[in-house]
Design a protein around this motif. Structure first.
Motif, mmCIF file in Angstrom:
data_model
loop_
_atom_site.group_PDB
_atom_site.id
_atom_site.type_symbol
_atom_site.label_atom_id
_atom_site.label_comp_id
_atom_site.label_asym_id
_atom_site.label_seq_id
_atom_site.Cartn_x
_atom_site.Cartn_y
_atom_site.Cartn_z
ATOM 1 N N PRO A 132 0.830 -1.216 0.000
ATOM 2 C CA PRO A 132 0.000 0.000 0.000
ATOM 3 C C PRO A 132 0.861 1.262 0.000
ATOM 4 C CG PRO A 132 -0.780 -1.578 1.635
ATOM 5 C CD PRO A 132 0.535 -2.091 1.141
ATOM 6 N N GLN A 133 0.328 2.311 -0.576
ATOM 7 C CA GLN A 133 1.050 3.567 -0.670
ATOM 8 C C GLN A 133 1.293 4.158 0.717
ATOM 9 O OE1 GLN A 133 -0.916 6.430 -3.113
ATOM 10 N NE2 GLN A 133 0.830 7.815 -3.237
ATOM 11 N N GLY A 134 2.513 4.613 0.944
ATOM 12 C CA GLY A 134 2.876 5.206 2.215
ATOM 13 C C GLY A 134 3.361 4.226 3.259
ATOM 14 N N THR A 135 3.590 2.961 2.866
ATOM 15 C CA THR A 135 4.071 1.963 3.828
ATOM 16 C C THR A 135 5.543 2.216 4.151
ATOM 17 O OG1 THR A 135 2.550 0.327 2.893
ATOM 18 C CG2 THR A 135 4.359 -0.504 4.255
ATOM 19 N N PRO A 136 5.925 2.260 5.423
ATOM 20 C CA PRO A 136 7.345 2.438 5.785
ATOM 21 C C PRO A 136 8.197 1.278 5.244
ATOM 22 C CG PRO A 136 5.925 2.781 7.683
ATOM 23 C CD PRO A 136 5.058 2.225 6.605
ATOM 24 N N PRO A 137 9.440 1.547 4.856
ATOM 25 C CA PRO A 137 10.290 0.474 4.295
ATOM 26 C C PRO A 137 10.470 -0.707 5.243
ATOM 27 C CG PRO A 137 11.256 2.630 3.884
ATOM 28 C CD PRO A 137 10.098 2.862 4.792
ATOM 29 N N ALA A 138 10.476 -0.462 6.550
ATOM 30 C CA ALA A 138 10.680 -1.551 7.500
ATOM 31 C C ALA A 138 9.498 -2.523 7.528
ATOM 32 C CB ALA A 138 10.921 -0.981 8.892
ATOM 33 N N LEU A 139 8.318 -2.068 7.119
ATOM 34 C CA LEU A 139 7.129 -2.908 7.174
ATOM 35 C C LEU A 139 6.734 -3.492 5.824
ATOM 36 C CD1 LEU A 139 4.858 -0.722 9.505
ATOM 37 C CD2 LEU A 139 6.270 -2.682 10.145
ATOM 38 N N MET A 140 7.514 -3.215 4.790
ATOM 39 C CA MET A 140 7.124 -3.657 3.450
ATOM 40 C C MET A 140 7.045 -5.176 3.335
ATOM 41 S SD MET A 140 8.962 -1.036 0.779
ATOM 42 C CE MET A 140 8.414 0.657 0.662
ATOM 43 N N VAL A 141 8.006 -5.873 3.963
ATOM 44 C CA VAL A 141 8.007 -7.334 3.884
ATOM 45 C C VAL A 141 6.749 -7.903 4.536
ATOM 46 C CG1 VAL A 141 9.232 -9.431 4.529
ATOM 47 C CG2 VAL A 141 10.520 -7.403 3.845
ATOM 48 N N PHE A 142 6.385 -7.344 5.694
ATOM 49 C CA PHE A 142 5.203 -7.833 6.399
ATOM 50 C C PHE A 142 3.926 -7.471 5.640
ATOM 51 C CE2 PHE A 142 8.464 -7.084 9.641
ATOM 52 C CZ PHE A 142 8.529 -8.345 10.231
ATOM 53 N N MET A 143 3.906 -6.291 5.020
ATOM 54 C CA MET A 143 2.726 -5.892 4.271
ATOM 55 C C MET A 143 2.531 -6.776 3.046
ATOM 56 S SD MET A 143 1.200 -3.644 5.958
ATOM 57 C CE MET A 143 -0.037 -3.355 4.709
ATOM 58 N N VAL A 144 3.612 -7.151 2.389
ATOM 59 C CA VAL A 144 3.503 -8.066 1.241
ATOM 60 C C VAL A 144 2.926 -9.399 1.682
ATOM 61 C CG1 VAL A 144 4.825 -9.384 -0.450
ATOM 62 C CG2 VAL A 144 5.321 -6.966 -0.095
ATOM 63 N N LEU A 145 3.396 -9.897 2.829
ATOM 64 C CA LEU A 145 2.888 -11.163 3.355
ATOM 65 C C LEU A 145 1.409 -11.067 3.717
ATOM 66 C CD1 LEU A 145 3.525 -14.061 4.261
ATOM 67 C CD2 LEU A 145 4.147 -13.128 6.492
ATOM 68 N N ILE A 146 1.042 -9.970 4.401
ATOM 69 C CA ILE A 146 -0.351 -9.792 4.809
ATOM 70 C C ILE A 146 -1.269 -9.637 3.598
ATOM 71 C CG2 ILE A 146 -1.932 -8.218 5.996
ATOM 72 C CD1 ILE A 146 0.351 -7.653 7.978
ATOM 73 N N GLU A 147 -0.841 -8.822 2.623
ATOM 74 C CA GLU A 147 -1.660 -8.605 1.434
ATOM 75 C C GLU A 147 -1.798 -9.891 0.616
ATOM 76 O OE1 GLU A 147 -3.397 -6.002 0.329
ATOM 77 O OE2 GLU A 147 -2.948 -4.922 2.175
ATOM 78 N N THR A 148 -0.737 -10.688 0.571
ATOM 79 C CA THR A 148 -0.804 -11.948 -0.173
ATOM 80 C C THR A 148 -1.792 -12.911 0.479
ATOM 81 O OG1 THR A 148 1.512 -11.688 -0.845
ATOM 82 C CG2 THR A 148 0.541 -13.884 -1.045
ATOM 83 N N ILE A 149 -1.732 -13.001 1.808
ATOM 84 C CA ILE A 149 -2.655 -13.895 2.517
ATOM 85 C C ILE A 149 -4.093 -13.420 2.369
ATOM 86 C CG2 ILE A 149 -3.317 -14.750 4.795
ATOM 87 C CD1 ILE A 149 -0.381 -14.682 5.572
ATOM 88 N N SER A 150 -4.303 -12.109 2.513
ATOM 89 C CA SER A 150 -5.667 -11.577 2.375
ATOM 90 C C SER A 150 -6.207 -11.778 0.963
ATOM 91 C CB SER A 150 -5.691 -10.090 2.741
ATOM 92 O OG SER A 150 -4.927 -9.336 1.815
ATOM 93 N N ASN A 151 -5.319 -11.740 -0.020
ATOM 94 C CA ASN A 151 -5.735 -11.979 -1.400
ATOM 95 C C ASN A 151 -6.067 -13.443 -1.632
ATOM 96 O OD1 ASN A 151 -6.331 -11.396 -4.025
ATOM 97 N ND2 ASN A 151 -4.233 -11.040 -4.681
ATOM 98 N N MET A 152 -5.333 -14.333 -0.980
ATOM 99 C CA MET A 152 -5.535 -15.764 -1.181
ATOM 100 C C MET A 152 -6.841 -16.250 -0.558
ATOM 101 S SD MET A 152 -2.935 -17.108 -2.894
ATOM 102 C CE MET A 152 -2.835 -18.818 -2.416
ATOM 103 N N ILE A 153 -7.278 -15.617 0.512
ATOM 104 C CA ILE A 153 -8.482 -16.095 1.211
ATOM 105 C C ILE A 153 -9.748 -15.414 0.699
ATOM 106 C CG2 ILE A 153 -7.158 -16.605 3.298
ATOM 107 C CD1 ILE A 153 -8.317 -14.081 4.551
ATOM 108 N N ARG A 154 -9.638 -14.584 -0.308
ATOM 109 C CA ARG A 154 -10.821 -13.882 -0.807
ATOM 110 C C ARG A 154 -11.924 -14.816 -1.297
ATOM 111 N NH1 ARG A 154 -8.503 -8.584 -4.109
ATOM 112 N NH2 ARG A 154 -8.185 -7.253 -2.257
ATOM 113 N N PRO A 155 -11.634 -15.829 -2.111
ATOM 114 C CA PRO A 155 -12.736 -16.714 -2.537
ATOM 115 C C PRO A 155 -13.390 -17.434 -1.378
ATOM 116 C CG PRO A 155 -10.603 -17.628 -3.182
ATOM 117 C CD PRO A 155 -10.357 -16.229 -2.731
ATOM 118 N N GLY A 156 -12.584 -17.801 -0.357
ATOM 119 C CA GLY A 156 -13.160 -18.460 0.803
ATOM 120 C C GLY A 156 -14.059 -17.541 1.606
#
Length: 225
Positions: A132-156
């Motif tokens: 997401p726009q404005g994410t601090p560099p230190a949290l980018m890895v965690f945000m990618v992981l969170i966004e990927t998981i949230s995207n994967m569970i959308r059909p469920g």
């Protein structure tokens, strides 16, 4: 107890080992007004107005880059969900949308088609959605992981949301209805009024859940452009 309780919703009616409860999915086709009438009726005018309203709303969400005719997919899905949800409120009509067999079968192919189209044609855009726009560099890895998981569970989540909301109301109606024979005579009127109020609520839920399902599907598809 729980097995017997939820067995109310099992597709067990069959003739010659053919499950006939699922044929209730097509009952809504009889309520679609004919487009071949010489004179338009109020039902047809209401139907056309509803389709036009949904088309304009879905078109606005999809954006200008969407393909022509994309909205008709979501309009058809909304109508199918709405009719099945509503028809399931009538006695002895099987509610197919209260089962994950149907809801997950609809949500998973939709989500897979969105993902395949987006990653093949708009790869950079899909990668940009992971951070997401404005994410601090230190949290980018965690945000990618969170966004990927949230995207994967959308059909469920789409499937469970619709099925759970439909089966919860039907289960409550069943429980209240089963208590009728054992209740005192002066409490029967209270039970009937409660059942009527709950049926009105379930009618609204049937419409709202079909709208939520189609709206969320439209929002998910708009992210791949």
């Amino acid at each position: 107890m729980m097995t017997n309780l939820f067995s109310t919703f099992d597709p067990s009616t069959n003739i010659f080992n053919l499950s006939l409860n699922w044929t209730s999915t097509f009952i809504g086709l009889f309520f679609i007004p004919s487009m071949y009438w010489l004179m338009s009726s109020r039902i047809q005018n209401m139907w056309n107005k509803m389709n036009l309203t949904l088309h304009n709303e879905f078109k606005m969400m999809l954006g200008k880059n969407s393909f022509n005719g994309t909205t008709f997919i979501f309009i058809s899905m909304f109508i199918m969900m709405m009719l099945n949800n509503f028809m399931g409120l009538f006695p002895y009509i099987f509610t197919s949308t209260s089962h994950l067999t149907l809801t997950f079968t609809i949500s998973l192919p939709l989500w897979l088609s969105f993902m395949v189209f987006g990653w093949i044609n708009h790869t950079n855009h899909m990668f940009a959605h992971l951070v997401p726009q404005g994410t601090p560099p230190a949290l980018m890895v965690f945000m990618v992981l969170i966004e990927t998981i949230s995207n994967m569970i959308r059909p469920g989540t789409l499937a469970v949301r619709l099925a759970a909301n439909m089966i919860a109301g039907h289960l409550l109606l069943t429980l209240l209805g089963n208590t009728g024979p054992s209740m005192m005579l002066n409490l029967i009127s209270i039970l009937i009024i409660g059942q009527m109020m709950l049926l009105i609520l379930e009618s609204a839920v049937a419409l709202i859940q079909a709208y939520v399902f189609s709206i969320l599907s439209t929002l998910y598809s708009s992210e791949v452009y």
